[in-house]
Design a protein around this motif. Structure first.
Motif, PDB file in Angstrom:
ATOM      1  N   THR A  16       0.874  -1.159   0.000  1.00 28.35           N
ATOM      2  CA  THR A  16       0.000   0.000   0.000  1.00 28.35           C
ATOM      3  C   THR A  16       0.909   1.205   0.000  1.00 28.35           C
ATOM      4  O   THR A  16       1.799   1.298   0.807  1.00 28.35           O
ATOM      5  CB  THR A  16      -0.884   0.010   1.255  1.00 28.35           C
ATOM      6  N   GLN A  17       0.708   2.114  -0.940  1.00 27.72           N
ATOM      7  CA  GLN A  17       1.665   3.163  -1.201  1.00 27.72           C
ATOM      8  C   GLN A  17       1.132   4.492  -0.763  1.00 27.72           C
ATOM      9  O   GLN A  17       0.050   4.587  -0.291  1.00 27.72           O
ATOM     10  CB  GLN A  17       1.915   3.227  -2.717  1.00 27.72           C
ATOM     11  N   PRO A  18       1.887   5.623  -0.968  1.00 24.99           N
ATOM     12  CA  PRO A  18       1.347   6.481  -1.972  1.00 24.99           C
ATOM     13  C   PRO A  18       1.986   6.185  -3.318  1.00 24.99           C
ATOM     14  O   PRO A  18       3.193   6.046  -3.416  1.00 24.99           O
ATOM     15  CB  PRO A  18       1.727   7.873  -1.479  1.00 24.99           C
ATOM     16  N   ARG A  19       1.187   6.154  -4.343  1.00 23.37           N
ATOM     17  CA  ARG A  19       1.585   5.960  -5.742  1.00 23.37           C
ATOM     18  C   ARG A  19       2.487   4.778  -5.977  1.00 23.37           C
ATOM     19  O   ARG A  19       3.593   4.921  -6.455  1.00 23.37           O
ATOM     20  CB  ARG A  19       2.266   7.196  -6.323  1.00 23.37           C
ATOM     21  N   SER A  50       0.237   3.075 -12.623  1.00 24.60           N
ATOM     22  CA  SER A  50       0.083   4.328 -11.877  1.00 24.60           C
ATOM     23  C   SER A  50      -0.216   5.498 -12.814  1.00 24.60           C
ATOM     24  O   SER A  50      -1.036   6.368 -12.501  1.00 24.60           O
ATOM     25  CB  SER A  50       1.350   4.611 -11.065  1.00 24.60           C
ATOM     26  N   GLU A  67       2.569  13.748   0.601  1.00 27.57           N
ATOM     27  CA  GLU A  67       3.037  12.607  -0.186  1.00 27.57           C
ATOM     28  C   GLU A  67       4.191  13.010  -1.099  1.00 27.57           C
ATOM     29  O   GLU A  67       5.222  12.337  -1.163  1.00 27.57           O
ATOM     30  CB  GLU A  67       1.872  12.062  -1.010  1.00 27.57           C
ATOM     31  N   ASP A 104      -3.600   7.423 -12.264  1.00 27.44           N
ATOM     32  CA  ASP A 104      -3.574   8.821 -11.848  1.00 27.44           C
ATOM     33  C   ASP A 104      -4.217   9.732 -12.883  1.00 27.44           C
ATOM     34  O   ASP A 104      -4.843  10.739 -12.535  1.00 27.44           O
ATOM     35  CB  ASP A 104      -2.130   9.271 -11.613  1.00 27.44           C
ATOM     36  N   TYR A 123      -7.751  12.085  -6.912  1.00 21.64           N
ATOM     37  CA  TYR A 123      -6.706  11.614  -5.999  1.00 21.64           C
ATOM     38  C   TYR A 123      -7.161  10.446  -5.136  1.00 21.64           C
ATOM     39  O   TYR A 123      -6.468   9.440  -5.008  1.00 21.64           O
ATOM     40  CB  TYR A 123      -6.255  12.795  -5.126  1.00 21.64           C
ATOM     41  N   PHE A 176       1.144  11.439  -6.947  1.00 19.82           N
ATOM     42  CA  PHE A 176       0.022  11.837  -7.791  1.00 19.82           C
ATOM     43  C   PHE A 176       0.286  13.232  -8.361  1.00 19.82           C
ATOM     44  O   PHE A 176       0.723  14.141  -7.664  1.00 19.82           O
ATOM     45  CB  PHE A 176      -1.258  11.849  -6.958  1.00 19.82           C
ATOM     46  N   GLN A 226      -5.619   5.401  -6.065  1.00 23.79           N
ATOM     47  CA  GLN A 226      -4.747   4.432  -5.422  1.00 23.79           C
ATOM     48  C   GLN A 226      -5.294   3.013  -5.523  1.00 23.79           C
ATOM     49  O   GLN A 226      -6.318   2.692  -4.929  1.00 23.79           O
ATOM     50  CB  GLN A 226      -4.552   4.796  -3.954  1.00 23.79           C
ATOM     51  N   TYR A 227      -4.624   2.156  -6.277  1.00 22.98           N
ATOM     52  CA  TYR A 227      -5.067   0.767  -6.394  1.00 22.98           C
ATOM     53  C   TYR A 227      -4.523  -0.052  -5.230  1.00 22.98           C
ATOM     54  O   TYR A 227      -3.554   0.315  -4.569  1.00 22.98           O
ATOM     55  CB  TYR A 227      -4.646   0.160  -7.730  1.00 22.98           C
ATOM     56  N   THR A 228      -5.154  -1.186  -4.997  1.00 18.16           N
ATOM     57  CA  THR A 228      -4.823  -1.996  -3.821  1.00 18.16           C
ATOM     58  C   THR A 228      -3.657  -2.950  -4.098  1.00 18.16           C
ATOM     59  O   THR A 228      -3.270  -3.186  -5.253  1.00 18.16           O
ATOM     60  CB  THR A 228      -6.031  -2.858  -3.409  1.00 18.16           C
TER      61      THR A 228
END
Length: 646
Positions: free
Chosen positions: A27-30, A443, A118, A447, A452, A413, A456-458
């Motif tokens: 789990t990110q950001p981006r 991404s 982020e 994006d 925003y 993002f 975010q994908y899982t």
């Protein structure tokens, strides 16, 4: 459902995945996504490159362009100051989230604050990864981590205040046009409401959080710091101390005695600690049961799947469908035995190369061209973006002194994604390039087509786009190859991906399910019980055609992923979904490509299972796994044809 995930935790997960040698995604950001750590064969050095260069010696064209995030340090500092101001501004909403209009303004400010934080974090840490010994960026990285904690604390009041609404009031907020942009956030809060406790109970669980990390921390310290292995003889007859890093190298030896001795030494060592390690793993299971009960889930497995809204049937379906196809694994083991020309195939023979090392010298420029050509089935638009990434500073290519090891895709993002590599001129590195650019383009499309919050994908989806690129690259190389030796090398490479990523990870997933179920029934997880369960699973998965050595019963004791419970199944589902996509794209052409690009553009705008289903891959059914297994069967058949008469 906050749009901002504390990046410090992201990088910790990323580090764990890189260190443990598995494919992950986090789990990110981006999309900070780790690549499987493959064997790193040193890049051939020219006479002028007798040692790893310093960062200052790395040509500009081989570096990523972080200036696309911030033009200079002054720009970063200015945005840092803005975030500090916004954390104070959002505090003004605390205690006032009483109506739709106020909530909408708070959410909008939350988005602004999260996105800026982020960007600051991503820039600071990618700069740090260029040369981890550079004090300036060590300090900047730490500064960004502290800021991320401040931001999370500043935002922490939002979810509890909204969850204080009754279910009916929440439904009215979801239907209010003022909050239409945030409908999915509110729907997710409503879904999670039955599992959110009172303010005091949540505070108590938060305090328990540090204690709950003890099993994982203890295992990590034992496994990485305190565990000492004996010396074993290498191929030259020299006595060398066994280690985690050297173990696979020993198992790749052509000398069966070297392989056997390393195998036995590894598991004899774990066997001496079996009681402590069983207690540690059992404590981790107990922790999971505690949280499941505290949060009103029916089981630890159901709780772990709840976050991504994955039905337990998906987990069970994976195991059941792989069981149906175990004869393929047994057939592959028989082929391995034949190719190795051994009377008995043992567990320590599973990593031995089936064919002599085929020297594929692939410079980076050739790798980019090959990857570009291999992804032609995805269409011109996809390859246009891919070329943009190759040509315009998305990628940090080669190793330099102090650079972070491994590979990942990351970014923020609003700007293009970035890819960190440590490229070598070999097949592994070319596949790593394809893999990471798969994440990067996922991404990019996500994006570019979502707000925003929805971009975010899982983790459940993350490995699909990267693994699909690898599948298309492999298909391209196999079709292009005219050398039987090269073809066998490629087939072996791909078949082992199925063995390790689908079959082995599913076996791990089944082990986790069994031990949690037994604990929930009140049974004790003794070392004898854990070893018996694990040994029986190896018998089932590898079949009667090979010797399942008794030592393997202790392998459960050295798998770090068992402390991130019910995670490994995602490797197998991701690989299966990607293989299914690849097969559809190669068989159907444009209709399948359009569905797949729709998947990339969906980001996290819906639940993972729904996004895949819309794109033509229904993971609630056995079909994608069966399609993957048909590809695996085709590989085995091709390998058998090439070995006829040998």
């Amino acid at each position: 459902m906050k749009p901002y995930v504390q990046p410090a935790a992201v990088l910790a997960a990323l580090s764990f995945l890189i260190a443990s040698g598995h494919a992950p995604a986090t789990t990110q950001p981006r999309a900070a996504v780790a690549v499987p750590v493959r064997e790193h064969i040193p890049r051939r050095l020219s006479p002028s490159m007798s040692q790893v260069p310093k960062r200052s010696e790395t040509p500009k064209e081989h570096r990523w362009v972080l200036e696309d995030l911030y033009a200079n340090q002054a720009a970063w500092d200015a945005e840092y100051a803005k975030v500090k101001h916004l954390t104070k501004e959002i505090a003004g909403f605390q205690g006032k989230l009483k109506d739709a209009e106020t909530i909408a303004r708070c959410f909008a400010l939350e988005d602004d604050l999260s996105l800026l934080a982020e960007r600051l974090y991503v820039y600071a840490n990618m700069s740090h990864h260029e040369d981890t010994a550079e004090p300036k960026f060590q300090a900047l990285s730490e500064k960004s981590k502290k800021l991320s904690v401040e931001v999370n604390e500043a935002l922490s009041f939002i979810t509890p205040e909204i969850l204080a609404f009754s279910e009916d009031e929440l439904r009215k907020l979801i239907a209010d046009p003022t909050l239409n942009k945030y409908k999915r956030t509110l729907e997710e809060m409503l879904r999670e409401k039955p599992h959110i406790l009172s303010k005091n109970e949540e505070a108590l669980l938060a305090q328990v959080g540090n204690v709950s990390q003890a099993p994982s921390t203890i295992f990590s310290m034992m496994n990485n710091a305190d565990m000492k292995f004996p010396k074993v003889k290498n191929d030259k007859g020299e006595e060398v101390e066994l280690s985690h890093g050297r173990y696979i190298q020993f198992l790749e030896s052509r000398n069966a005695e070297v392989r056997r001795d390393a195998f036995k030494a590894m598991y004899d060592t774990y066997g001496k600690w079996k009681n402590t390690l069983a207690a540690t793993l059992s404590a981790n299971v107990t922790k999971n049961l505690f949280y499941a009960k505290a949060r009103h889930h029916s089981s630890a497995l159901e709780m772990s799947l709840y976050g991504d809204n994955i039905p337990q049937s998906v987990y069970d379906n994976l195991i059941g469908t792989i069981h149906e196809h175990l004869p393929l694994m047994h057939r592959y083991m028989a082929l391995r035995k034949k190719l190795l020309k051994v009377d008995e195939l043992h567990m320590y023979d599973l990593f031995t190369p089936l064919v002599e090392e085929f020297d594929l010298d692939i410079p980076y420029e050739q790798a980019t061209k090959t990857v570009y050509d291999s992804l032609a089935p995805l269409g011109d638009d996809y390859r246009k973006v891919l070329k943009e990434g190759f040509d315009n500073g998305w990628i940090d290519i080669y190793e330099n002194e102090g650079k972070r090891s491994g590979a990942y895709s990351w970014g923020a993002f609003g700007t293009h994604p970035y890819v960190l590599l440590n490229h070598k001129d070999n097949l592994n590195s070319m596949f790593t390039l394809a893999h990471e650019m798969g994440h990067a383009l996922h991404s990019y499309y996500s994006d570019g087509n979502n707000e925003y919050r929805d971009a975010q994908y899982t983790i459940f989806l993350a490995e699909v786009a990267s693994t699909l690129n690898e599948a298309l690259l492999m298909d391209y190389l196999l079709n292009k190859s005219t050398d039987p030796k090269e073809k066998m090398y490629l087939l072996t490479y791909y078949a082992d991906q199925f063995r390790t990523t689908v079959f082995r990870q599913t076996m791990f997933a089944e082990f986790e399910k069994i031990i949690h179920a037994k604990a929930e029934e009140g049974e004790a997880l003794t070392p004898q019980e854990l070893s018996s369960i694990y040994y029986d699973l190896n018998l089932k998965y590898y079949g009667d055609g090979m010797v399942v050595d008794k030592d393997i019963e202790m392998e459960w004791a050295r798998i770090p992923h068992f402390y991130t419970s019910f995670y490994v199944y995602k490797y197998a589902t991701g690989f299966s979904a990607a293989t299914s996509f690849a097969k559809q794209i190669l068989d159907e052409g444009k209709p399948a490509v359009d569905r797949y690009l729709g998947f990339l553009k969906s980001g996290g705008s819906d639940y993972s299972i729904n996004i895949l289903k819309k794109a033509g891959v229904d993971m609630s059914s056995p079909e994608p796994i069966r399609q993957a297994m048909s590809v695996f069967e085709g590989l085995i058949t091709e390998m058998e044809k090439l070995t006829d008469g040998k």
